[in-house]
Design a protein around this motif. Structure first.
Motif, PDB file in Angstrom:
ATOM      1  N   SER A  13       0.810  -1.148   0.615  1.00  0.00           N
ATOM      2  CA  SER A  13      -0.059   0.016   0.068  1.00  0.00           C
ATOM      3  C   SER A  13       0.800   1.575   0.486  1.00  0.00           C
ATOM      4  CB  SER A  13      -1.063   0.153   0.463  1.00  0.00           C
ATOM      5  OG  SER A  13      -0.159   0.090   2.267  1.00  0.00           O
ATOM      6  N   GLN A  14       2.170   1.316   0.681  1.00  0.00           N
ATOM      7  CA  GLN A  14       2.813   2.452   0.823  1.00  0.00           C
ATOM      8  C   GLN A  14       3.731   2.684  -0.715  1.00  0.00           C
ATOM      9  OE1 GLN A  14       5.912   1.758   3.680  1.00  0.00           O
ATOM     10  NE2 GLN A  14       6.907   4.450   2.852  1.00  0.00           N
ATOM     11  N   ILE A  15       3.831   1.545  -1.380  1.00  0.00           N
ATOM     12  CA  ILE A  15       4.683   2.062  -2.738  1.00  0.00           C
ATOM     13  C   ILE A  15       3.529   2.187  -3.558  1.00  0.00           C
ATOM     14  CG2 ILE A  15       5.188   0.774  -4.334  1.00  0.00           C
ATOM     15  CD1 ILE A  15       8.002  -0.438  -2.011  1.00  0.00           C
ATOM     16  N   ALA A  16       2.529   1.317  -3.851  1.00  0.00           N
ATOM     17  CA  ALA A  16       1.144   1.822  -4.386  1.00  0.00           C
ATOM     18  C   ALA A  16       0.992   2.792  -4.365  1.00  0.00           C
ATOM     19  CB  ALA A  16       0.116   0.352  -4.261  1.00  0.00           C
ATOM     20  N   GLU A  17       0.575   3.576  -3.082  1.00  0.00           N
ATOM     21  CA  GLU A  17       0.552   4.917  -3.498  1.00  0.00           C
ATOM     22  C   GLU A  17       1.518   5.849  -3.871  1.00  0.00           C
ATOM     23  OE1 GLU A  17      -0.210   8.769  -0.319  1.00  0.00           O
ATOM     24  OE2 GLU A  17       0.009   6.372   0.615  1.00  0.00           O
ATOM     25  N   ILE A  18       2.347   6.045  -4.210  1.00  0.00           N
ATOM     26  CA  ILE A  18       3.395   6.702  -4.511  1.00  0.00           C
ATOM     27  C   ILE A  18       3.597   5.981  -6.406  1.00  0.00           C
ATOM     28  CG2 ILE A  18       6.269   6.749  -4.557  1.00  0.00           C
ATOM     29  CD1 ILE A  18       6.749   6.095  -2.267  1.00  0.00           C
ATOM     30  N   THR A  19       3.250   4.916  -6.356  1.00  0.00           N
ATOM     31  CA  THR A  19       3.078   4.298  -7.970  1.00  0.00           C
ATOM     32  C   THR A  19       2.335   5.204  -8.432  1.00  0.00           C
ATOM     33  OG1 THR A  19       4.374   2.857  -7.209  1.00  0.00           O
ATOM     34  CG2 THR A  19       2.574   2.707  -9.702  1.00  0.00           C
ATOM     35  N   GLU A  20       0.991   5.416  -8.140  1.00  0.00           N
ATOM     36  CA  GLU A  20      -0.762   6.236  -8.727  1.00  0.00           C
ATOM     37  C   GLU A  20       0.385   7.645  -9.187  1.00  0.00           C
ATOM     38  OE1 GLU A  20      -4.058   6.983 -10.278  1.00  0.00           O
ATOM     39  OE2 GLU A  20      -2.896   4.802  -9.380  1.00  0.00           O
ATOM     40  N   ARG A  21       0.878   8.260  -7.757  1.00  0.00           N
ATOM     41  CA  ARG A  21       1.026   9.545  -7.904  1.00  0.00           C
ATOM     42  C   ARG A  21       2.112   9.661  -9.074  1.00  0.00           C
ATOM     43  NH1 ARG A  21       2.635  12.511  -2.776  1.00  0.00           N
ATOM     44  NH2 ARG A  21       2.452  14.313  -4.112  1.00  0.00           N
ATOM     45  N   ALA A  22       3.153   9.183  -9.038  1.00  0.00           N
ATOM     46  CA  ALA A  22       4.126   8.940 -10.370  1.00  0.00           C
ATOM     47  C   ALA A  22       2.973   8.939 -11.808  1.00  0.00           C
ATOM     48  CB  ALA A  22       5.173   7.843 -10.135  1.00  0.00           C
ATOM     49  N   MET A  23       1.901   7.870 -11.582  1.00  0.00           N
ATOM     50  CA  MET A  23       2.193   7.436 -13.248  1.00  0.00           C
ATOM     51  C   MET A  23       0.140   8.764 -13.475  1.00  0.00           C
ATOM     52  SD  MET A  23       3.002   4.552 -14.851  1.00  0.00           S
ATOM     53  CE  MET A  23       4.686   5.442 -13.512  1.00  0.00           C
ATOM     54  N   GLN A  24       0.353   9.674 -12.661  1.00  0.00           N
ATOM     55  CA  GLN A  24      -0.685  10.853 -13.223  1.00  0.00           C
ATOM     56  C   GLN A  24       0.076  11.892 -13.233  1.00  0.00           C
ATOM     57  OE1 GLN A  24      -3.842  10.955 -12.809  1.00  0.00           O
ATOM     58  NE2 GLN A  24      -4.626   8.541 -11.840  1.00  0.00           N
ATOM     59  N   GLY A  25       1.290  11.669 -12.906  1.00  0.00           N
ATOM     60  CA  GLY A  25       2.307  12.648 -13.571  1.00  0.00           C
ATOM     61  C   GLY A  25       2.395  14.128 -12.260  1.00  0.00           C
TER      62      GLY A  25
END
Length: 274
Positions: free
Chosen positions: A88-100
């Motif tokens: 969950s910690q890493i997925a949150e960062i991934t999502e924000r990165a993919m959203q730009g």
């Protein structure tokens, strides 16, 4: 449809259903801005799979694709993080990165750093237990290869995953990041240069240079770091994509699977490799 588009100031020159085993409506315009056409279709007919082109649509000689959440249905780093108990910690960062919303390189290094100490063996387990190709991915890649296209998988993810995925799906070349490993464990660092948005665009340009200036190219992706190659390709497809990537694309797959791209390129189902 003609009335809806006319209401947006877009006049249809001709319309015809393509007869090759898929429900594809081909519209021609005497004069229309591609962005306005896409916006109008979105407004009145979404969700829809679509491709807008200024010229006659042809099968590309080059196919360059993102991996995570495009050719496979997962984000590899998120799934790998689950083996370390921090998904969950890493997925949150991934999502924000993919959203730009985050700088890609900084976000990547942060996430990889959180995996320090994870056994390398977890990568093999993750590949076997979690990673699956997106529906239609292999058919798309193999069909394009059958028609003479060079296929390149270029990912901000990792060679530990991408090499296996590329082989499985039929890609000629794989470009990605490398996880640093020592004594059988991840060090929390990357080995070698970063594969990012600029790398994806440069790989597409490099491959096109080998094929010649007249070659058509296809790029598929879903996140902000795919925008540069999507914009640079003749046909830039956003697959179930984040808003910024979707807005940058002249092709969109919002409803079907990846074989929708073949239909929109005019490849008859009888010519698909299944």
């Amino acid at each position: 449809m003609s009335e809806a588009l006319a209401g947006e100031g877009i006049r249809i020159g001709s319309a015809a259903m393509l007869d090759f085993g898929a429900d594809v409506l081909q519209l021609s315009f005497a004069e229309a801005n591609p962005a306005r056409v896409l916006a109008a279709i979105d407004k009145h007919f979404s969700p829809a799979d679509m491709l807008v082109s200024r010229g006659e649509i042809a099968i590309p000689q080059l196919f360059v694709s993102d991996m995570d959440s495009t050719m496979i249905g997962q984000e590899c780093i998120d799934e790998l993080a689950d083996y370390a108990g921090i998904k969950s910690q890493i997925a949150e960062i991934t999502e924000r990165a993919m959203q730009g919303e985050l700088d890609f390189e900084s976000a990547l290094r942060e996430r990889v750093g959180l995996l320090e100490g994870l056994e390398e063996e977890a990568i093999s387990r993750c590949l076997d237990e979690r990673i699956e190709a997106s529906p239609g991915a292999k058919v798309l890649t193999e069909t394009l290869r059958k028609h003479g296209a060079r296929t390149v998988l270029v990912t901000g993810g990792f060679h530990h995953f991408a090499d296996a995925v590329g082989k499985q799906l039929g890609f000629d070349r794989v470009v990605g990041n490398r996880l640093d490993v020592a004594a059988g464990k991840l060090t929390g660092k990357l080995a070698g240069p970063i594969t990012d948005s600029a790398t994806k665009a440069s790989v597409l340009a490099e491959e096109l240079e080998q094929l010649g200036s007249s070659a058509h190219s296809l790029a598929t992706g879903d996140g902000a770091n795919d925008i540069s190659m999507i914009e640079a390709a003749t046909y830039g497809f956003a697959y179930r994509a984040k808003p910024k990537a979707r807005d940058a694309a002249n092709g969109r797959v919002d409803r079907g699977d990846l074989t929708s791209i073949l239909s929109l390129l005019g490849v008859p189902k009888t010519d698909w490799v299944t």
